[in-house]
Scaffold this active site. Structure first.
Site, PDB file in Angstrom:
ATOM      1  N   GLY A 171     -38.480   8.228 -18.422  1.00  0.00           N
ATOM      2  CA  GLY A 171     -37.732   9.305 -17.769  1.00  0.00           C
ATOM      3  C   GLY A 171     -38.386   9.714 -16.463  1.00  0.00           C
ATOM      4  O   GLY A 171     -37.721   9.903 -15.437  1.00  0.00           O
ATOM      5  N   LYS A 215     -26.113   0.575 -19.974  1.00  0.00           N
ATOM      6  CA  LYS A 215     -27.157  -0.323 -20.461  1.00  0.00           C
ATOM      7  C   LYS A 215     -27.738   0.231 -21.767  1.00  0.00           C
ATOM      8  O   LYS A 215     -28.465   1.226 -21.762  1.00  0.00           O
ATOM      9  CB  LYS A 215     -28.303  -0.454 -19.442  1.00  0.00           C
ATOM     10  CG  LYS A 215     -29.242  -1.593 -19.823  1.00  0.00           C
ATOM     11  CD  LYS A 215     -30.658  -1.395 -19.367  1.00  0.00           C
ATOM     12  CE  LYS A 215     -31.530  -0.762 -20.389  1.00  0.00           C
ATOM     13  NZ  LYS A 215     -31.750  -1.519 -21.629  1.00  0.00           N
ATOM     14  N   GLU A 226     -26.160  18.018 -21.773  1.00  0.00           N
ATOM     15  CA  GLU A 226     -25.164  17.053 -22.233  1.00  0.00           C
ATOM     16  C   GLU A 226     -24.235  17.737 -23.236  1.00  0.00           C
ATOM     17  O   GLU A 226     -24.589  18.733 -23.845  1.00  0.00           O
ATOM     18  CB  GLU A 226     -25.845  15.886 -22.944  1.00  0.00           C
ATOM     19  CG  GLU A 226     -26.802  15.130 -22.055  1.00  0.00           C
ATOM     20  CD  GLU A 226     -27.002  13.701 -22.515  1.00  0.00           C
ATOM     21  OE1 GLU A 226     -26.095  12.892 -22.318  1.00  0.00           O
ATOM     22  OE2 GLU A 226     -28.069  13.415 -23.077  1.00  0.00           O
ATOM     23  N   GLN A 286     -43.009  -0.024 -33.154  1.00  0.00           N
ATOM     24  CA  GLN A 286     -42.881   1.378 -33.558  1.00  0.00           C
ATOM     25  C   GLN A 286     -43.678   1.615 -34.839  1.00  0.00           C
ATOM     26  O   GLN A 286     -44.360   2.632 -34.984  1.00  0.00           O
ATOM     27  CB  GLN A 286     -41.406   1.717 -33.757  1.00  0.00           C
ATOM     28  CG  GLN A 286     -41.127   3.176 -34.024  1.00  0.00           C
ATOM     29  CD  GLN A 286     -41.446   4.087 -32.844  1.00  0.00           C
ATOM     30  OE1 GLN A 286     -41.120   3.778 -31.713  1.00  0.00           O
ATOM     31  NE2 GLN A 286     -42.118   5.196 -33.115  1.00  0.00           N
ATOM     32  N   GLU A 330     -32.848  13.107 -21.004  1.00  0.00           N
ATOM     33  CA  GLU A 330     -33.153  13.658 -22.323  1.00  0.00           C
ATOM     34  C   GLU A 330     -34.301  12.841 -22.885  1.00  0.00           C
ATOM     35  O   GLU A 330     -34.172  11.629 -23.073  1.00  0.00           O
ATOM     36  CB  GLU A 330     -31.941  13.549 -23.255  1.00  0.00           C
ATOM     37  CG  GLU A 330     -30.816  14.505 -22.924  1.00  0.00           C
ATOM     38  CD  GLU A 330     -31.212  15.970 -23.002  1.00  0.00           C
ATOM     39  OE1 GLU A 330     -32.201  16.295 -23.698  1.00  0.00           O
ATOM     40  OE2 GLU A 330     -30.556  16.779 -22.342  1.00  0.00           O
ATOM     41  N   GLU A 380     -45.512  13.065 -29.325  1.00  0.00           N
ATOM     42  CA  GLU A 380     -44.358  12.657 -30.124  1.00  0.00           C
ATOM     43  C   GLU A 380     -44.657  11.317 -30.800  1.00  0.00           C
ATOM     44  O   GLU A 380     -45.058  10.361 -30.146  1.00  0.00           O
ATOM     45  CB  GLU A 380     -43.123  12.505 -29.229  1.00  0.00           C
ATOM     46  CG  GLU A 380     -41.882  12.191 -30.042  1.00  0.00           C
ATOM     47  CD  GLU A 380     -40.631  12.114 -29.194  1.00  0.00           C
ATOM     48  OE1 GLU A 380     -40.685  11.462 -28.130  1.00  0.00           O
ATOM     49  OE2 GLU A 380     -39.603  12.685 -29.585  1.00  0.00           O
ATOM     50  N   GLY A 407     -34.369   8.701 -23.546  1.00  0.00           N
ATOM     51  CA  GLY A 407     -35.444   7.776 -23.926  1.00  0.00           C
ATOM     52  C   GLY A 407     -36.780   8.485 -23.855  1.00  0.00           C
ATOM     53  O   GLY A 407     -36.867   9.702 -24.032  1.00  0.00           O
ATOM     54  N   SER A 408     -37.809   7.714 -23.533  1.00  0.00           N
ATOM     55  CA  SER A 408     -39.165   8.248 -23.592  1.00  0.00           C
ATOM     56  C   SER A 408     -39.520   9.010 -22.311  1.00  0.00           C
ATOM     57  O   SER A 408     -38.904   8.825 -21.258  1.00  0.00           O
ATOM     58  CB  SER A 408     -40.147   7.097 -23.787  1.00  0.00           C
ATOM     59  OG  SER A 408     -40.110   6.258 -22.658  1.00  0.00           O
TER      60      SER A 408
HETATM   61  P1  ADP Z   1     -37.972   4.022 -26.347  1.00  0.00           P
HETATM   62  O1  ADP Z   1     -39.455   4.123 -26.457  1.00  0.00           O
HETATM   63  O2  ADP Z   1     -37.234   5.033 -27.133  1.00  0.00           O
HETATM   64  O3  ADP Z   1     -37.429   2.639 -26.457  1.00  0.00           O
HETATM   65  P2  ADP Z   1     -37.632   3.842 -23.491  1.00  0.00           P
HETATM   66  O4  ADP Z   1     -37.736   4.966 -22.524  1.00  0.00           O
HETATM   67  O5  ADP Z   1     -38.571   2.732 -23.395  1.00  0.00           O
HETATM   68  O6  ADP Z   1     -37.662   4.550 -24.893  1.00  0.00           O
HETATM   69  O7  ADP Z   1     -36.175   3.216 -23.462  1.00  0.00           O
HETATM   70  C1  ADP Z   1     -35.005   3.966 -23.313  1.00  0.00           C
HETATM   71  C2  ADP Z   1     -34.037   3.190 -22.457  1.00  0.00           C
HETATM   72  O8  ADP Z   1     -34.581   3.075 -21.136  1.00  0.00           O
HETATM   73  C3  ADP Z   1     -33.798   1.758 -22.924  1.00  0.00           C
HETATM   74  O9  ADP Z   1     -32.451   1.403 -22.701  1.00  0.00           O
HETATM   75  C4  ADP Z   1     -34.732   0.961 -22.026  1.00  0.00           C
HETATM   76  O10 ADP Z   1     -34.337  -0.382 -21.870  1.00  0.00           O
HETATM   77  C5  ADP Z   1     -34.595   1.711 -20.719  1.00  0.00           C
HETATM   78  N1  ADP Z   1     -35.700   1.490 -19.774  1.00  0.00           N
HETATM   79  C6  ADP Z   1     -36.967   1.112 -20.036  1.00  0.00           C
HETATM   80  N2  ADP Z   1     -37.684   0.998 -18.889  1.00  0.00           N
HETATM   81  C7  ADP Z   1     -36.854   1.313 -17.865  1.00  0.00           C
HETATM   82  C8  ADP Z   1     -36.997   1.399 -16.431  1.00  0.00           C
HETATM   83  N3  ADP Z   1     -38.143   1.149 -15.834  1.00  0.00           N
HETATM   84  N4  ADP Z   1     -35.924   1.771 -15.713  1.00  0.00           N
HETATM   85  C9  ADP Z   1     -34.758   2.081 -16.306  1.00  0.00           C
HETATM   86  N5  ADP Z   1     -34.557   2.006 -17.643  1.00  0.00           N
HETATM   87  C10 ADP Z   1     -35.581   1.639 -18.423  1.00  0.00           C
END
Ligand code: ADP
Length: 479
Positions: A231, A173, A459, A329, A248, A380, A226-227
Site C-alpha cells: 500500500g 488485477k 469503501e 503464510q 485498505e 499483523e 492488501g498489505s
Molecule cells: P498479501 O500479503 O495480502 O498478499 P500484498 O500487498 O502483497 O498482500 O498483495 C495484495 C495485492 O497487491 C495483490 O494483488 C498483489 O499482487 C498486489 N501487489 C503486490 N505488489 C505490488 C506492487 N508493487 N504494485 C502493485 N500491486 C502489487
C-alpha cells in the site's frame, strides 16, 4: 482440468506471458487450473481499451448500468455453489463461509445497481444574481483495482460494482493465489453483456501487473486492498503521478472483554473474530484485552472452545477452520508462534497439523499473558492467532485499544451502556462493534479504518461515491 484461463482485454480472452498454477491449500495434489500471467504490455492494452470504452459507458446512462449490475447479481446468485466451491478450493475458507461471501458479492452488485440510478448532485443559487450553480458527480475515468487473496469474491465485487455503477471502466488485477474466483466473475460480467473494454481482467504478479497499473497514464485512480508495505509503495508511486488512491491495509484489531460482559457472548465473539476464516481477515480480532475479574474464566472457556474447533479441508463438511492460504503464510504464522514464546507468552495451540491430505493446516493459537508492547501484539499476523492482554479496568483497556499503528475495527463486550457508549466515542478506529465480533460487516455501509489501516475515502455503501466519482461545480448565467 479445463483449458487455460485467459485474461479479458477489450472483450477478448487473451493469453499472457506464461501460465501459472493454481493449487488447493487443502490438498496440494489438487491442481485447480492454469491461469494466464499478464505482462506490462497487457496492462497497457487493457488500460487503453478501458479509456476508449469509458465515455460510451457513462453516456449509456444509469438504466443501462443498473441493468448490467442487476444481471451480474442474478448470475452470481445462480452460480453461487460453483463459485463458492472454486473459492473454497483456491483460498481455503470452508464452504459455508465461501457461500456466504459469494452471496454477499451478488448483494453488492444488486445494491450498486440501485446506486447507479441514485447518482445525484445539488443545485444552489449563486451569490451573483441570475447565476445558477450545479454540483454534479462524474466518473473518475479508468480505475485500477488491485485485490488480495482473502476475500476473492467480495473484495473484487465491492470495488467493481461501484466503479461500473458510477460510469467508470475497470482494469482488475486479482491476487496471484486466487485467480479462479476472479476469472469466474470476469466471465459472468462479460457474458452479462458488459461492453468490450469496460471491464478488463489482467491476472499476474503484483510486481509486474500491479506495478504497471499504477504507472499506466490512462488509469486515473487505484483502489487497493492488501498489505501495508505494498500500500505504501502504491501511494508513493501514485503521488508521483497525481493519481487518486484508496488503500485498505491491515489491522491489529482489539476486542475488549469487561468484567460485566456476558461470558458466552464474549467467548462467541472472540472465537468468531479471532479464528473463523482461519483468522485471515483484516478485521480479525488479534488482541483480546480482558479485564482481570473475568480473565481466567474467559481464557478457560475460550481455550476449551478453540481447542475443539475442527481444522480440516475447506470442502469437508465437518471442517470449521480451513487451511492457511499458502506455505509462506503458514511459515509466517509459525514464526509468530515461536516469537510469542520468546517474548514470554504462554502459547496454547498454534502447531502445524498433519492431516490425510497435504495442506497448510494449523491449529488456532492463543498467546496468553501478552503485553501490548510485544511484537505479537503490534504486528499483523494474518492467521488464526490472538494475543490475550490482561487489564485492570475500562480506562486501561481504552489506552491499550488505541495504542496501535492500526485503526480498522475495535470491539467491546459489556453489559454497561455507559462503557459501550464511551467506547464507541473513544476508540480511534473506523469501525466499532459492541457485543459483536470485530469481523463481519454489512455491505451497504462504509468500511474502512484510521491510521495505518486505510488511506483515502471509505469503501462500500453510498460513501463509495467519494472515491469512484469526481465533483464538478458548474455556473450558468441565462442572460
Ligand atoms: P498479501 O500479503 O495480502 O498478499 P500484498 O500487498 O502483497 O498482500 O498483495 C495484495 C495485492 O497487491 C495483490 O494483488 C498483489 O499482487 C498486489 N501487489 C503486490 N505488489 C505490488 C506492487 N508493487 N504494485 C502493485 N500491486 C502489487
Amino acid at each position: 482440468m479445463s483449458d487455460p484461463h485467459l485474461n479479458l482485454i477489450n472483450g477478448a480472452w487473451v493469453p499472457g506471458d506464461h501460465l501459472s498454477e493454481n493449487r488447493n491449500p487443502s490438498d496440494l495434489a489438487d491442481l485447480i487450473g492454469l491461469y494466464a500471467a499478464g505482462t506490462a504490455g497487457d496492462v497497457t492494452a487493457a488500460a487503453g481499451a478501458a479509456a476508449a470504452a469509458q465515455p460510451g459507458w457513462f453516456a449509456a446512462g444509469p438504466q443501462a448500468r443498473a441493468d448490467l449490475l442487476d444481471r451480474i447479481a442474478t448470475r452470481i446468485e445462480a452460480d453461487a455453489t460453483d463459485i463458492a466451491t472454486k473459492l473454497a478450493r483456491e483460498e481455503g475458507k470452508i464452504l459455508p463461509e465461501a457461500l456466504a461471501e459469494t452471496r454477499r458479492a451478488a448483494q453488492i452488485f444488486r445494491f450498486f445497481a440501485g446506486e447507479a440510478l441514485r447518482m445525484s448532485g445539488e443545485a444552489l443559487a449563486s451569490v451573483r444574481p441570475g447565476v445558477d450553480i450545479e454540483v454534479t458527480r462524474e466518473p473518475v475515468g479508468v480505475v485500477g483495482l488491485i485485490t488480495p487473496w482473502n476475500f476473492p469474491a467480495a473484495i473484487p465485487a465491492w470495488k467493481i460494482a461501484p466503479a461500473l455503477a458510477y460510469g467508470n471502466s475497470v482494469v482488475l488485477k486479482p491476487a496471484e493465489l486466487v485467480p479462479g474466483t476472479a476469472h469466474m466473475l470476469a466471465r459472468i460480467i462479460h457474458e452479462a453483456g458488459c461492453p468490450a473494454g469496460v471491464f478488463n481482467l489482467v491476472m499476474g504478479p503484483g510486481s509486474v501487473v500491479g506495478r504497471a497499473m499504477v504507472e499506466a497514464p490512462q488509469i486515473g485512480a487505484i483502489s487497493f486492498t492488501g498489505s501495508v508495505p505494498t500500500g505504501r509503495a502504491i501511494a508513493r508511486a501514485a503521488a508521483e503521478r497525481m493519481k487518486k488512491v484508496q488503500l485498505e491495509m491491515g489491522g491489529k484489531n482489539p476486542m475488549v472483554v469487561l468484567d460485566d460482559a456476558d461470558l458466552p457472548t464474549a467467548v462467541a465473539a472472540c472465537l468468531n473474530g479471532a479464528f473463523f476464516s482461519t483468522g485471515q481477515r483484516c478485521t480479525a480480532s488479534s488482541r483480546l484485552i480482558v479485564q482481570s475479574g473475568i480473565h481466567d474464566a474467559f481464557v478457560a472457556e475460550l481455550t476449551r472452545q478453540m481447542m475443539a474447533l475442527r481444522v480440516g479441508p475447506a470442502l469437508a463438511p465437518d471442517s470449521q477452520i480451513g487451511p492457511v492460504v499458502s506455505v509462506q503464510q503458514l511459515a509466517g504464522n509459525l514464526s509468530y508462534v515461536d516469537l510469542a514464546r520468546a517474548e514470554g507468552c504462554e502459547v496454547v495451540g498454534g502447531e502445524r497439523l498433519d492431516l490425510p491430505t497435504e495442506g497448510h493446516f494449523q491449529r488456532p493459537a492463543l498467546f496468553l499473558n501478552a503485553r501490548n508492547d510485544m511484537r505479537v501484539a503490534r504486528e499483523e499476523i494474518f492467521g488464526p492467532c490472538a494475543a490475550v492482554i490482561r487489564v485492570a479496568d475500562f480506562d486501561e483497556a481504552l489506552v491499550v485499544v488505541n495504542d496501535s499503528d492500526f485503526g480498522l475495527s475495535a470491539g467491546i463486550c459489556t453489559t454497561s451502556l455507559r462503557h459501550a457508549r464511551e467506547f464507541r466515542r473513544q476508540a480511534r478506529t473506523g469501525m466499532v462493534m459492541v457485543n459483536l465480533p470485530t469481523a463481519g460487516v454489512d455491505y451497504h455501509v462504509p468500511f474502512g479504518g484510521t491510521k495505518g489501516s486505510s488511506l483515502g475515502p471509505r469503501e462500500q455503501g453510498r460513501h463509495a461515491a467519494e472515491f469512484y466519482t469526481t465533483v464538478k461545480t458548474s455556473y450558468s448565467f441565462a442572460g
